[in-house]
Scaffold this motif. Structure first.
Motif, PDB file in Angstrom:
ATOM      1  N   ASN A   1      -0.920   0.578   2.805  1.00 53.53           N
ATOM      2  CA  ASN A   1      -1.569  -0.581   2.276  1.00 53.53           C
ATOM      3  C   ASN A   1      -1.427  -0.229   0.672  1.00 53.53           C
ATOM      4  O   ASN A   1      -1.642  -1.328  -0.023  1.00 53.53           O
ATOM      5  N   ASN A   2      -0.825   0.846   0.238  1.00 54.71           N
ATOM      6  CA  ASN A   2      -0.887   1.214  -1.150  1.00 54.71           C
ATOM      7  C   ASN A   2       0.933   1.011  -1.659  1.00 54.71           C
ATOM      8  O   ASN A   2       1.198   1.204  -2.681  1.00 54.71           O
ATOM      9  N   VAL A   3       1.427   0.231  -0.625  1.00 60.43           N
ATOM     10  CA  VAL A   3       2.766   0.132  -0.869  1.00 60.43           C
ATOM     11  C   VAL A   3       3.226  -1.240  -0.974  1.00 60.43           C
ATOM     12  O   VAL A   3       2.937  -2.193   0.344  1.00 60.43           O
ATOM     13  N   GLU A   4       3.635  -1.815  -1.909  1.00 57.66           N
ATOM     14  CA  GLU A   4       4.318  -3.286  -2.173  1.00 57.66           C
ATOM     15  C   GLU A   4       5.556  -3.262  -1.683  1.00 57.66           C
ATOM     16  O   GLU A   4       6.385  -2.696  -2.420  1.00 57.66           O
ATOM     17  N   TYR A   5       6.061  -4.377  -1.294  1.00 54.28           N
ATOM     18  CA  TYR A   5       7.428  -4.778  -1.231  1.00 54.28           C
ATOM     19  C   TYR A   5       7.882  -6.078  -1.582  1.00 54.28           C
ATOM     20  O   TYR A   5       6.826  -7.154  -1.309  1.00 54.28           O
ATOM     21  N   TRP A   6       8.973  -6.332  -2.227  1.00 54.15           N
ATOM     22  CA  TRP A   6       9.458  -7.790  -2.234  1.00 54.15           C
ATOM     23  C   TRP A   6      11.254  -7.587  -2.046  1.00 54.15           C
ATOM     24  O   TRP A   6      11.574  -6.692  -2.557  1.00 54.15           O
ATOM     25  N   SER A   7      11.469  -8.364  -1.523  1.00 57.82           N
ATOM     26  CA  SER A   7      13.192  -8.679  -1.089  1.00 57.82           C
ATOM     27  C   SER A   7      13.853  -8.820  -2.153  1.00 57.82           C
ATOM     28  O   SER A   7      15.123  -8.457  -2.230  1.00 57.82           O
ATOM     29  N   GLY A   8      13.482  -9.936  -3.054  1.00 58.86           N
ATOM     30  CA  GLY A   8      14.241 -10.569  -3.950  1.00 58.86           C
ATOM     31  C   GLY A   8      15.257 -11.522  -3.218  1.00 58.86           C
ATOM     32  O   GLY A   8      15.216 -11.859  -2.231  1.00 58.86           O
ATOM     33  N   ALA A   9      16.099 -12.238  -4.034  1.00 63.63           N
ATOM     34  CA  ALA A   9      17.182 -13.124  -3.392  1.00 63.63           C
ATOM     35  C   ALA A   9      18.301 -12.658  -3.010  1.00 63.63           C
ATOM     36  O   ALA A   9      18.369 -11.308  -3.321  1.00 63.63           O
ATOM     37  N   ALA A  10      18.895 -13.218  -2.290  1.00 68.62           N
ATOM     38  CA  ALA A  10      20.367 -12.534  -1.700  1.00 68.62           C
ATOM     39  C   ALA A  10      21.092 -12.141  -2.714  1.00 68.62           C
ATOM     40  O   ALA A  10      21.351 -12.949  -3.613  1.00 68.62           O
TER      41      ALA A  10
ATOM     42  N   TRP B   1      20.782  -7.976   0.343  1.00 65.85           N
ATOM     43  CA  TRP B   1      19.548  -8.068  -0.758  1.00 65.85           C
ATOM     44  C   TRP B   1      19.110  -6.670  -1.453  1.00 65.85           C
ATOM     45  O   TRP B   1      19.717  -5.581  -0.501  1.00 65.85           O
ATOM     46  N   ALA B   2      18.690  -6.514  -2.483  1.00 66.50           N
ATOM     47  CA  ALA B   2      18.086  -5.363  -3.282  1.00 66.50           C
ATOM     48  C   ALA B   2      16.798  -5.391  -3.271  1.00 66.50           C
ATOM     49  O   ALA B   2      16.265  -5.783  -4.201  1.00 66.50           O
ATOM     50  N   PRO B   3      16.049  -4.956  -2.225  1.00 62.34           N
ATOM     51  CA  PRO B   3      14.534  -4.971  -2.308  1.00 62.34           C
ATOM     52  C   PRO B   3      13.822  -3.892  -3.287  1.00 62.34           C
ATOM     53  O   PRO B   3      14.523  -2.852  -3.474  1.00 62.34           O
ATOM     54  N   ASP B   4      12.871  -4.124  -3.678  1.00 61.37           N
ATOM     55  CA  ASP B   4      12.166  -3.342  -4.655  1.00 61.37           C
ATOM     56  C   ASP B   4      10.554  -2.906  -3.811  1.00 61.37           C
ATOM     57  O   ASP B   4      10.143  -3.816  -2.873  1.00 61.37           O
ATOM     58  N   ILE B   5      10.048  -1.817  -4.235  1.00 61.18           N
ATOM     59  CA  ILE B   5       8.831  -1.328  -3.927  1.00 61.18           C
ATOM     60  C   ILE B   5       8.003  -0.944  -5.092  1.00 61.18           C
ATOM     61  O   ILE B   5       8.545  -0.623  -5.953  1.00 61.18           O
ATOM     62  N   ARG B   6       6.691  -1.198  -4.890  1.00 60.95           N
ATOM     63  CA  ARG B   6       5.741  -0.318  -5.821  1.00 60.95           C
ATOM     64  C   ARG B   6       4.760   0.242  -5.092  1.00 60.95           C
ATOM     65  O   ARG B   6       4.238  -0.283  -4.204  1.00 60.95           O
ATOM     66  N   ILE B   7       4.550   1.490  -5.314  1.00 59.96           N
ATOM     67  CA  ILE B   7       3.488   2.464  -4.624  1.00 59.96           C
ATOM     68  C   ILE B   7       2.513   2.410  -5.851  1.00 59.96           C
ATOM     69  O   ILE B   7       2.653   3.147  -7.009  1.00 59.96           O
ATOM     70  N   THR B   8       1.402   2.117  -5.423  1.00 56.59           N
ATOM     71  CA  THR B   8      -0.096   2.546  -6.227  1.00 56.59           C
ATOM     72  C   THR B   8      -0.547   3.918  -5.790  1.00 56.59           C
ATOM     73  O   THR B   8      -0.771   4.225  -4.467  1.00 56.59           O
ATOM     74  N   ILE B   9      -0.499   4.727  -6.850  1.00 58.29           N
ATOM     75  CA  ILE B   9      -0.995   6.055  -6.511  1.00 58.29           C
ATOM     76  C   ILE B   9      -2.494   6.221  -6.537  1.00 58.29           C
ATOM     77  O   ILE B   9      -2.964   5.867  -7.697  1.00 58.29           O
ATOM     78  N   PRO B  10      -3.173   6.695  -5.776  1.00 57.58           N
ATOM     79  CA  PRO B  10      -4.586   6.877  -5.775  1.00 57.58           C
ATOM     80  C   PRO B  10      -5.030   7.736  -6.941  1.00 57.58           C
ATOM     81  O   PRO B  10      -4.304   8.564  -7.279  1.00 57.58           O
ATOM     82  N   ALA B  11      -6.028   7.529  -7.572  1.00 61.66           N
ATOM     83  CA  ALA B  11      -6.606   8.449  -8.725  1.00 61.66           C
ATOM     84  C   ALA B  11      -6.875   9.750  -8.031  1.00 61.66           C
ATOM     85  O   ALA B  11      -6.848  10.850  -8.925  1.00 61.66           O
ATOM     86  N   THR B  12      -7.231  10.111  -6.662  1.00 61.39           N
ATOM     87  CA  THR B  12      -7.641  11.182  -6.133  1.00 61.39           C
ATOM     88  C   THR B  12      -6.367  12.151  -5.532  1.00 61.39           C
ATOM     89  O   THR B  12      -6.237  13.168  -5.085  1.00 61.39           O
ATOM     90  N   ALA B  13      -5.015  11.316  -5.824  1.00 56.86           N
ATOM     91  CA  ALA B  13      -3.620  11.899  -5.161  1.00 56.86           C
ATOM     92  C   ALA B  13      -3.499  13.322  -5.898  1.00 56.86           C
ATOM     93  O   ALA B  13      -3.756  13.381  -7.376  1.00 56.86           O
ATOM     94  N   VAL B  14      -3.185  14.306  -4.979  1.00 54.43           N
ATOM     95  CA  VAL B  14      -2.854  15.699  -5.950  1.00 54.43           C
ATOM     96  C   VAL B  14      -1.203  15.703  -6.445  1.00 54.43           C
ATOM     97  O   VAL B  14      -0.758  14.884  -6.021  1.00 54.43           O
ATOM     98  N   GLY B  15      -1.063  16.642  -7.386  1.00 55.00           N
ATOM     99  CA  GLY B  15       0.303  16.567  -7.583  1.00 55.00           C
ATOM    100  C   GLY B  15       1.344  17.103  -6.516  1.00 55.00           C
ATOM    101  O   GLY B  15       0.699  17.895  -5.657  1.00 55.00           O
ATOM    102  N   GLY B  16       2.655  16.616  -6.477  1.00 54.80           N
ATOM    103  CA  GLY B  16       3.364  17.179  -5.674  1.00 54.80           C
ATOM    104  C   GLY B  16       4.631  16.191  -5.305  1.00 54.80           C
ATOM    105  O   GLY B  16       4.422  15.167  -5.753  1.00 54.80           O
TER     106      GLY B  16
END
Length: 180
Positions: free
Chosen positions: A103-112, A154-169
């Protein structure tokens, strides 16, 4: 003697009646069949992508690379739909602090970026403003009309929202595109 001659004449007439030829037809039909070979409905996706790095509490965005559907079924109704899903992105042992849920991962396809064949090709999310969460399966792209062999890329994009509580790695997950 007239009786045997009369019997012989009647017998000969019966043989002639039985031996007459059948009438020939003026034309004849031959049923001819053949098959048009068909192939499959396939999808190709990039094997992997590295989005770089970002700090906890921020988001990271990037293009996945080109996704292509090739429809060689030669169907009268050559329609298809691509569904996209995401796994969790996990680092280390996968504790809550080491997990970014879908649910922290967003997707959009974009146009062909390319199409071939006839019909209507429809992007699921034409622009970044149309981005959707991958908390549930989403339609990435579809072909809603047309016949015969076709393809779309098509060349889709994603956006991942990183929680403030996420640890490095180093985090990894899987974006899955399926066509049907």
């Amino acid at each position: 003697m007239r009786k045997p001659l009369l019997a012989l004449t009647a017998g000969a007439a019966a043989v002639v009646a039985l031996a007459s030829p059948a009438a020939a037809a003026p034309s004849g039909d031959t049923i001819v069949t053949f098959s048009i070979a068909t192939a499959d409905l396939n999808i190709t996706v990039p094997a992997s992508i590295n989005l770089g790095s970002a700090f906890a509490g921020n988001s990271i965005t990037g293009e996945l690379g080109t996704v292509t559907v090739t429809d060689e079924r030669a169907a009268l109704a050559a329609t298809w739909t691509v569904t996209v899903t995401s796994s969790s992105f996990v680092s280390g042992g996968g504790t809550p602090e080491e997990t970014i849920p879908p649910n922290n991962v967003e997707y959009w396809s974009g146009a062909a970026t390319a199409t071939s064949g006839t019909g209507t090709f429809v992007p699921g999310q034409p622009t970044q403003a149309d981005a959707v969460s991958l908390s549930v399966p989403r339609t990435a792209f579809s072909k809603t009309s047309g016949a015969g062999i076709n393809s779309a890329s098509w060349a889709p994009d994603i956006r991942i929202t990183i929680p403030a509580t996420a640890v490095g790695g180093s985090y990894s997950g899987v974006i899955t595109h399926s066509v049907a």
